[in-house]
Design a protein around this motif. Structure first.
Motif, PDB file in Angstrom:
ATOM      1  N   GLU A 195       0.863   3.588   2.216  1.00 44.67           N
ATOM      2  CA  GLU A 195       1.388   3.804   3.562  1.00 44.67           C
ATOM      3  C   GLU A 195       2.643   2.970   3.813  1.00 44.67           C
ATOM      4  O   GLU A 195       3.601   3.452   4.442  1.00 44.67           O
ATOM      5  CB  GLU A 195       0.313   3.447   4.594  1.00 44.67           C
ATOM      6  CG  GLU A 195      -0.889   4.373   4.610  1.00 44.67           C
ATOM      7  CD  GLU A 195      -1.828   4.127   3.444  1.00 44.67           C
ATOM      8  OE1 GLU A 195      -2.683   4.995   3.175  1.00 44.67           O
ATOM      9  OE2 GLU A 195      -1.700   3.064   2.800  1.00 44.67           O
ATOM     10  N   GLU A 196       2.661   1.754   3.331  1.00 48.15           N
ATOM     11  CA  GLU A 196       3.843   0.906   3.521  1.00 48.15           C
ATOM     12  C   GLU A 196       5.040   1.440   2.740  1.00 48.15           C
ATOM     13  O   GLU A 196       6.178   1.434   3.230  1.00 48.15           O
ATOM     14  CB  GLU A 196       3.522  -0.519   3.089  1.00 48.15           C
ATOM     15  CG  GLU A 196       2.548  -1.214   4.022  1.00 48.15           C
ATOM     16  CD  GLU A 196       2.111  -2.564   3.501  1.00 48.15           C
ATOM     17  OE1 GLU A 196       1.836  -3.462   4.319  1.00 48.15           O
ATOM     18  OE2 GLU A 196       2.020  -2.728   2.264  1.00 48.15           O
ATOM     19  N   ARG A 241      -0.089   5.363  -6.461  1.00 46.88           N
ATOM     20  CA  ARG A 241      -1.115   6.415  -6.577  1.00 46.88           C
ATOM     21  C   ARG A 241      -1.663   6.484  -7.998  1.00 46.88           C
ATOM     22  O   ARG A 241      -2.876   6.645  -8.212  1.00 46.88           O
ATOM     23  CB  ARG A 241      -0.523   7.759  -6.156  1.00 46.88           C
ATOM     24  CG  ARG A 241      -0.329   7.913  -4.656  1.00 46.88           C
ATOM     25  CD  ARG A 241      -0.004   9.346  -4.294  1.00 46.88           C
ATOM     26  NE  ARG A 241       1.307   9.736  -4.805  1.00 46.88           N
ATOM     27  CZ  ARG A 241       2.429   9.616  -4.125  1.00 46.88           C
ATOM     28  NH1 ARG A 241       2.422   9.100  -2.900  1.00 46.88           N
ATOM     29  NH2 ARG A 241       3.576  10.005  -4.643  1.00 46.88           N
ATOM     30  N   SER A 301       0.842  -1.200   0.000  1.00 50.58           N
ATOM     31  CA  SER A 301       0.000   0.000   0.000  1.00 50.58           C
ATOM     32  C   SER A 301       0.873   1.245   0.000  1.00 50.58           C
ATOM     33  O   SER A 301       2.087   1.185   0.240  1.00 50.58           O
ATOM     34  CB  SER A 301      -0.918  -0.007   1.218  1.00 50.58           C
ATOM     35  OG  SER A 301      -0.148   0.064   2.412  1.00 50.58           O
ATOM     36  N   ALA A 357       5.850   4.343  -4.821  1.00 47.61           N
ATOM     37  CA  ALA A 357       4.726   5.060  -4.209  1.00 47.61           C
ATOM     38  C   ALA A 357       3.959   5.871  -5.247  1.00 47.61           C
ATOM     39  O   ALA A 357       2.724   5.919  -5.241  1.00 47.61           O
ATOM     40  CB  ALA A 357       5.242   5.962  -3.087  1.00 47.61           C
ATOM     41  N   GLN A 361       5.566   4.523   2.091  1.00 51.02           N
ATOM     42  CA  GLN A 361       6.026   5.719   2.806  1.00 51.02           C
ATOM     43  C   GLN A 361       6.869   5.347   4.014  1.00 51.02           C
ATOM     44  O   GLN A 361       7.835   6.051   4.342  1.00 51.02           O
ATOM     45  CB  GLN A 361       4.809   6.549   3.227  1.00 51.02           C
ATOM     46  CG  GLN A 361       4.102   7.213   2.051  1.00 51.02           C
ATOM     47  CD  GLN A 361       2.821   7.915   2.469  1.00 51.02           C
ATOM     48  OE1 GLN A 361       2.308   7.703   3.573  1.00 51.02           O
ATOM     49  NE2 GLN A 361       2.288   8.758   1.589  1.00 51.02           N
ATOM     50  N   GLU A 362       6.535   4.254   4.710  1.00 54.77           N
ATOM     51  CA  GLU A 362       7.353   3.800   5.825  1.00 54.77           C
ATOM     52  C   GLU A 362       8.744   3.364   5.347  1.00 54.77           C
ATOM     53  O   GLU A 362       9.767   3.668   5.983  1.00 54.77           O
ATOM     54  CB  GLU A 362       6.662   2.637   6.541  1.00 54.77           C
ATOM     55  CG  GLU A 362       7.477   1.991   7.659  1.00 54.77           C
ATOM     56  CD  GLU A 362       7.779   2.943   8.800  1.00 54.77           C
ATOM     57  OE1 GLU A 362       8.671   2.632   9.607  1.00 54.77           O
ATOM     58  OE2 GLU A 362       7.120   4.007   8.893  1.00 54.77           O
TER      59      GLU A 362
END
Length: 506
Positions: free
Chosen positions: A205-206, A256, A203, A252, A208-209
């Motif tokens: 979020e992952e 999107r 995802s 990422a 971004q981590e």
């Protein structure tokens, strides 16, 4: 090696020899404790000698002991406290000597310190290898080697004259170890980021981590001092981690973008369903097909290895058949028109080739024209026109094939007649036409045959006559076979132009 004889307390047992190397520090400590508990008035005595004193000469003690530790005779003059004092003093000396011997046997106490030199060389080579060939394995190996070197230096005792030098080296190694540990910290962050990146897709979020971990690792690598032995490795890893950071950031972005394409596909599909319910002609089917194509195109633009790709695959199972159906309906009329035009063009090319007697080309063009006309779909504006065109093109094809056969027969006749007429002397000359073949025997050949025949008769040479007859028979059979193969009438003329033979062909 020093060996000391010590008395064994009790009875008349013989004395034992003690090796200083066999005395442990624990035993030495125990004995020193025993020594500290002895009376302070005890002092060693030496038998058979008088020791001068400020109070005057001291008479010698009797020599009544037969061995050290034995009970003196009553007439010797020795008392038990003096004997105990002598034993304690001797034991303290022995133990002191043993302690000194043990201390001297510790590493780097006597002479040069090979251990210290070996540690310096080993640590230097390890750090140099890390600098010259930087790698994660080399870093781990360097840390292990430095830890082993530190353990070696801890074994050098404080009373060694090399102790100060060993402490300086130990401090340097400790500093190097801390530097290497500082280089391992960003490697750990990178390891965490690499673990998170396993088994994509992930995802947003992952991703971004992972981006945060790579940024932290890069920030720590940038703080590594150039004097750090791991500095070359840090420089190499810094470039690698920046590439990994860029890759994560790109993933990422792709995630999107994939979500946006799925939403666009769903909107286009709704429009296509509305148009499909109202489509009646070529124009409306073209619009419906365009909408379905936009929907499927958006799904196809979803980047691979993203979570959006899974949604796109599910939607494609529905949108794909709808696109194929609308495309078929839209393209039927368009295909009919295109095929009809191609068939007309090929028929024109076939006629041109036929007029030029290019039979192979004409046959191929007629066959292609018929094939195009046969592909026109049913229930279209051109489906009724194709039937009479196919019939006319088929008749033209049959004629072209017949003409090709005639042309091939004439070519075969030309080759066969050339083979039959060649000889020494030349046998004949020939003419090939579409409706007839003509062969004229040459005078020189006829004269030669007649002369050979006369010679054979005069000489009554039956073999020569038989050979001559066979030659003439083969010539006649060959000309007849040419006529049969081509199906064309063949006439044979003598040198004067008179007909001497005729073959009707087929």
């Amino acid at each position: 090696m020093i060996a000391i004889r010590r008395p064994i307390k009790g009875g008349n047992r013989p004395s034992q020899w003690v090796n200083p190397d066999e005395v442990t520090p624990a035993q030495l400590s125990t004995v020193h404790g025993q020594v500290r508990t002895m009376p302070s008035s005890a002092a060693p005595s030496t038998p058979q000698r008088s020791i001068p004193s400020r109070r005057g000469p001291v008479p010698p003690r009797p020599t009544g002991m037969t061995r050290m530790g034995a009970t003196p005779h009553s007439e010797s003059g020795f008392d038990r406290p003096s004997l105990t004092l002598a034993l304690v003093t001797l034991s303290a000396g022995v133990l002191a000597l043993l302690g000194a011997s043990w201390a001297l046997t510790r590493p780097c106490v006597l002479g040069s310190c090979e251990r210290l030199q070996r540690v310096e060389e080993m640590s230097g080579e390890t750090l140099q290898e890390l600098t010259e060939s930087p790698s994660t394995d080399a870093l781990s190996e360097a840390q292990q080697q430095l830890e082993a070197a530190r353990r070696q230096l801890d074994g050098i005792p404080p009373w060694s004259r090399h102790h100060r030098r060993s402490r300086r080296l130990l401090d340097r190694l400790e500093g190097r170890s801390q530097q290497l540990q500082a280089a391992r910290s960003p490697l750990g962050l990178a390891y965490q980021a690499a673990l998170l990146s396993q088994n994509p897709p992930h995802s947003i979020e992952e991703w971004q981590e992972m981006e945060r971990l790579w940024l932290d690792a890069i920030a720590e690598l940038e703080t590594i001092d150039p004097e750090n032995p791991a500095y070359p490795l840090a420089r190499a890893k810094l470039s690698e981690y920046r590439d990994n950071l860029a890759a994560v950031q790109q993933r990422a972005i792709l995630e999107r973008r994939g979500q946006e394409q799925v939403e666009a596909a769903q909107l286009a599909a709704e429009v296509a369903r509305t148009q499909e319910g109202q489509a009646r002609d070529l124009e409306t089917w073209q619009e419906t097909y365009a909408s379905w194509r936009n929907a499927v195109g958006a799904l196809m633009r979803v980047p691979p290895q993203t979570t959006a790709q899974r949604d796109a695959r599910q939607l494609f199972q529905s949108y794909g058949p709808q696109l194929m159906s609308s495309e078929q309906r839209h393209r039927q009329e368009q295909a009919a028109q295109t095929l009809h035009q191609q068939g007309l063009r090929l028929a024109d090319e076939a006629r041109v080739a036929q007029d030029a007697q290019q039979w192979d080309t004409a046959i191929a063009k007629w066959q292609q024209a018929i094939a195009y006309m046969q592909q026109i779909p049913e229930n279209t504006a051109y489906s009724d026109q194709r039937r009479p065109l196919i019939q006319g093109y088929t008749n033209a094809l049959v004629q072209a094939i017949a003409q090709q056969q005639i042309s091939e027969a004439m070519n075969r006749a030309q080759a066969d007649l050339q083979r039959l007429c060649n000889g020494a002397p030349q046998i004949c000359e020939y003419e090939v036409r579409r409706d007839r073949l003509q062969v004229k025997l040459l005078p020189e050949y006829v004269s030669r045959v007649q002369e050979l025949d006369r010679q054979a008769n005069r000489q009554n040479n039956e073999a020569a006559q038989q050979q001559l007859n066979q030659h003439v028979r083969r010539l006649i059979d060959g000309l007849e076979l040419v006529s049969l193969n081509t199906g064309i009438r063949l006439t044979v003329l003598d040198p004067d132009g008179e007909e001497v033979a005729r073959f009707a062909g087929n």
